[in-house]
Design an enzyme around this catalytic site. Structure first.
Site, PDB file in Angstrom:
ATOM      1  N   GLY B  72       0.801  -1.218   0.159  1.00 11.91           N
ATOM      2  CA  GLY B  72      -0.063  -0.002   0.029  1.00 11.91           C
ATOM      3  C   GLY B  72       0.907   1.275   0.067  1.00 11.91           C
ATOM      4  O   GLY B  72       0.512   2.233  -0.782  1.00 11.91           O
ATOM      5  N   THR B  73       2.083   1.202   0.671  1.00  8.89           N
ATOM      6  CA  THR B  73       2.847   2.198   0.717  1.00  8.89           C
ATOM      7  C   THR B  73       3.430   2.620  -0.457  1.00  8.89           C
ATOM      8  O   THR B  73       3.514   3.854  -0.966  1.00  8.89           O
ATOM      9  CB  THR B  73       4.140   2.196   1.933  1.00  8.89           C
ATOM     10  OG1 THR B  73       3.321   2.130   3.097  1.00  8.89           O
ATOM     11  CG2 THR B  73       4.997   3.066   1.592  1.00  8.89           C
ATOM     12  N   GLN B 178      -7.691   1.420   4.648  1.00  9.78           N
ATOM     13  CA  GLN B 178      -8.605   0.893   5.885  1.00  9.78           C
ATOM     14  C   GLN B 178     -10.088   0.205   5.558  1.00  9.78           C
ATOM     15  O   GLN B 178     -10.544  -0.429   6.431  1.00  9.78           O
ATOM     16  CB  GLN B 178      -8.457   1.856   6.800  1.00  9.78           C
ATOM     17  CG  GLN B 178      -6.975   2.117   7.552  1.00  9.78           C
ATOM     18  CD  GLN B 178      -6.729   0.817   8.338  1.00  9.78           C
ATOM     19  OE1 GLN B 178      -7.603  -0.210   8.953  1.00  9.78           O
ATOM     20  NE2 GLN B 178      -5.405   0.628   8.503  1.00  9.78           N
ATOM     21  N   SER B 195      -4.206  -1.962   0.054  1.00 12.67           N
ATOM     22  CA  SER B 195      -3.146  -2.901   0.414  1.00 12.67           C
ATOM     23  C   SER B 195      -3.778  -4.122   0.765  1.00 12.67           C
ATOM     24  O   SER B 195      -4.602  -4.141   1.529  1.00 12.67           O
ATOM     25  CB  SER B 195      -2.513  -2.191   1.797  1.00 12.67           C
ATOM     26  OG  SER B 195      -1.602  -3.255   2.277  1.00 12.67           O
ATOM     27  N   ALA B 196      -3.392  -5.260   0.064  1.00 13.76           N
ATOM     28  CA  ALA B 196      -4.116  -6.533   0.208  1.00 13.76           C
ATOM     29  C   ALA B 196      -3.816  -7.281   1.557  1.00 13.76           C
ATOM     30  O   ALA B 196      -4.805  -7.632   2.318  1.00 13.76           O
ATOM     31  CB  ALA B 196      -3.626  -7.579  -0.714  1.00 13.76           C
ATOM     32  N   HIS B 197      -2.743  -6.817   2.304  1.00 15.08           N
ATOM     33  CA  HIS B 197      -3.015  -7.715   3.656  1.00 15.08           C
ATOM     34  C   HIS B 197      -3.754  -6.899   4.620  1.00 15.08           C
ATOM     35  O   HIS B 197      -3.802  -7.680   5.724  1.00 15.08           O
ATOM     36  CB  HIS B 197      -1.415  -7.560   3.956  1.00 15.08           C
ATOM     37  CG  HIS B 197      -0.660  -6.346   4.759  1.00 15.08           C
ATOM     38  ND1 HIS B 197      -0.632  -6.052   6.108  1.00 15.08           N
ATOM     39  CD2 HIS B 197      -0.294  -5.302   3.810  1.00 15.08           C
ATOM     40  CE1 HIS B 197      -0.305  -4.777   6.016  1.00 15.08           C
ATOM     41  NE2 HIS B 197       0.154  -4.369   5.007  1.00 15.08           N
ATOM     42  N   CYS B 321       1.561   3.254  12.139  1.00 14.05           N
ATOM     43  CA  CYS B 321       2.782   2.820  11.345  1.00 14.05           C
ATOM     44  C   CYS B 321       4.087   3.287  11.834  1.00 14.05           C
ATOM     45  O   CYS B 321       5.013   3.278  11.224  1.00 14.05           O
ATOM     46  CB  CYS B 321       2.697   3.000   9.889  1.00 14.05           C
ATOM     47  SG  CYS B 321       1.571   2.009   9.157  1.00 14.05           S
TER      48      CYS B 321
END
Lengths: 463, 463
Positions: B72-73, B178, B195-197, B321
């Site tokens: 995602g970052t 999110q 972001s997949a995780h 983070c």
């Protein structure tokens, strides 16, 4: 899995069994965020630390010099841009060879477009740079050299170039993507890059090592992960699997390299004998053990690849990382060799000799088929190189009669294996060879040919 | 797996079973290079294309607008830098809210350091931006807004901000990290990141969507993969798993959101009753269903987290983070609320009600324990909220006697569950409640409390 022979390990290696096992375990034990302080986070951090130690040890680095990237390309980009930025007070000059991976070339193009200077070191006809071609000077911020070429397998004189860079105080980035895990990493690097899926690790893991004391300034926005060098959430399970497979392939490497070297040698020797108007390229001696490239004149590489795919062989053609764009290989162009009709064969660990024999068996006919519509008057190639005659259950003299009838099907120099279980064959076949001036090579167990009984009597066609 | 209650899904979600299954299958069927033309390469390409279609459909995009990143970052960095570069003729002004993810803030810092202009839109005490705070003008190259805040769960008015950006002709990057998979993605975005995780996919996969017609210029060296937007080898197996889990969690979302919303509501209501000097932060109504943050005055968040970890709860504290750097949360600071002693609880799919009850049970004592050495004169908090009395095997009137002796251990409003297998309890306990002005709530199977026989008689302490 596929019933094809996968001969394109230089693109990506099948996942090593050890990597798969480690990945499955780490999905259970290392799934949490390694930056977290609770138990599952600490466990992920421990697995990550252990993987870093392993990779550092195999690559000849310190653990705190290793950052994990998401690919070899990202490692190259960050390594080059970070070193250029960190050393920009020296000047904007970048040195790299003409046969680097496209990720190096594209980063150099961007450096040039942004006002930097790029000097490209040429290679000889074997794809090898002359160390003297690297002339790091006081304006040079970075030099880049691969350990081995990804298209033709030629090993580069890294130690000599590293010495020249060291004398000039210029950092050297060594791209070890094609050799890491297979061969020891040469010393003398300032930055080192590699890619896990080339050594049997999973996709999604690259390595960027930066030697202590080497100036480096991250080209990307700040992030606290991976020593501030690689932004984004750390992929612990994949990294654990990458480290496990690196250790495993390194442990197997010496033995497997020797075996694959012999198989590649056979391809290097046989292809020019079996296929007319073909050139095997790359250094015949200083080369990767598992990789060979040859170019067939008058042949469209993509068409030949399609034919080989139909025949059950997965191989590459053209520039390895740009084959989908069908542009000619910059590597072959820089070497001054044929850029058309090229086939890169790169053998995975465990490649069976029989698969290579079958490749040599079908290749001449496929090339001839592709060339046929052109109406060229080419020399006739030998039809095949090996022949197996199954005479199991047949009593002498039937095995000898079969041999006499069919030996003409192989090329001179080719081998016929007669499988027989009549004990008389052990005497009759050598005797026939003596009478007919063919060479008797000896006896092997028929299990080598997938049979559960009998022997294989090997005869080389001499006349 | 862990015996702890994992309440930190906003950091990373446990791998969804569907994702694990898809990953295992794709390691077999999608391991080859999708840029290759042979069969295994074409198979990998087909799986990649199908995954792209799935992700596009769920996120409300076209397949050719989706690029897969490695996190995602990375999606945020490439999205912001690419849009800023593509729209630099408009000017160098970047707009973002004060409560964006650190990846947005760090990219903005770099933009500023390189001569760009950055305007930060403030938020109210609930963490919500006023749409009027976004003032895209003719110099503005990009605006950035999250769908929901990662630390306090507040939903942002994306549609209103998108409308203001549309009117001004300014591209809007929406960071859906999110909410993707949990909530429908609001329309009106020009660029979308995720972001997949965070949704139960594997680590190593982010999503960058760029709407057709939005100006974008890659900030990184050229590469042909992923529409030229994300350099490096494509991680097909992980992408396949990410897409499969996105589809699965989206299908389960409505039902699971309602359930988790109620559990979070319970935490929002109970924690201030059970723990003195505590503030629950974030929007109480327009919020993510599964996430809640509260701050405990006089408490070191890291110490409280350690205590919670020992008690079997994995939760986060501080800026999500940057917790490993122990810096105060920029989100809480921007909201003007307590930045100390904060605990973020984010519930994964399938969180059991009993685990939340246990959390509420142990939290007051742990906070009191952390505060004890300070010698503060704090209001006395109720000791506990629930109590289970095991009277299995005991004959009446023993269960009622136990209840009468121990009901004082729970706070007024708290619940006592009396486990009993004497049939008389079914009459005696309600009767006792009537006599003592306590509220009889009803009967539940004792299996709800892990016992194999008997019933649980639930009593609410009224007086």
């Amino acid at each position: 899995m596929w019933s094809v022979s996968y001969f394109d390990v230089a693109s990506t290696a099948p996942l090593h069994p050890v990597a798969r096992q480690a990945l499955t375990a780490a999905l259970d034990e290392g799934w949490a965020d390694p930056a977290r302080l609770y138990r599952s986070g600490r466990q992920a951090r421990m697995l990550l630390d252990a993987a870093r130690e392993t990779v550092a040890e195999v690559l000849g680095a310190r653990a705190d010099e290793i950052s994990f990237t998401s690919s070899g390309t990202q490692a190259v980009q960050l390594g080059m841009l970070g070193a250029l930025k960190g050393n920009r007070r020296r000047g904007g000059r970048l040195l790299h060879s003409a046969v680097e991976h496209s990720s190096v070339l594209h980063t150099a193009e961007q450096h040039l477009a942004e006002g930097g200077e790029v000097a490209v070191v040429p290679v000889d006809r074997l794809g090898r740079v002359d160390p003297a071609g690297y002339d790091p000077d006081e304006r040079t911020a970075l030099a880049v050299l691969q350990t081995a070429n990804h298209e033709v397998g030629t090993l580069q004189p890294v130690a000599e170039v590293a010495e020249r860079c060291r004398e000039a105080g210029v950092p050297l980035l060594v791209d070890a993507a094609q050799s890491a895990g297979r061969l020891p990493v040469p010393g003398g690097w300032s930055l080192l890059t590699a890619s896990a899926h080339k050594w049997g690790g999973p996709a999604g893991v690259g390595v960027l090592a930066v030697r202590k004391g080497v100036r480096y300034a991250s080209p990307l926005p700040a992030d606290e992960r991976e020593r501030g060098r690689v932004p984004g959430y750390v992929n612990v399970p994949a990294i654990v699997a990458a480290a496990a497979s690196l250790r495993a392939v390194r442990a197997e490497a010496e033995q497997e390299n020797a075996r694959l070297h012999a198989l590649v040698e056979r391809i290097r020797t046989e292809v020019p004998r079996l296929v007319p108007e073909v050139e095997v390229v790359g250094d015949p001696a200083r080369r990767l053990p598992h990789l060979v490239t040859f170019s067939c004149l008058y042949v469209d590489g993509e068409v030949l690849l399609t034919e080989l795919d139909r025949a059950g062989f997965a191989v590459s053609s053209g520039s390895s990382c740009t084959s989908s764009t069908l542009t000619p290989s910059h590597v072959l162009a820089a070497m001054g060799v044929l850029t058309e009709g090229n086939v890169r064969v790169s053998l995975p660990h465990g490649t069976a000799e029989a698969d290579v024999a079958r490749f040599l068996d079908v290749l001449p006919g496929l090339v001839a088929g592709v060339r046929a519509p052109l109406g060229l008057d080419l020399p006739v190639a030998a039809v095949r190189q090996t022949l197996v005659i199954d005479a199991l259950g047949k009593l002498c003299p039937l095995p000898v009669i079969e041999l006499a009838k069919r030996i003409g099907e192989v090329a001179p120099g080719g081998t016929v294996a007669v499988l027989a279980d009549d004990e008389a064959a052990r005497f009759d076949i050598p005797a026939w060879c003596g009478m007919r001036a063919q060479e008797y090579l000896g006896e092997a167990p028929a299990t080598d040919y997938g049979r559960d009984r009998g022997s294989a009597y090997l005869v080389k066609r001499v006349s």
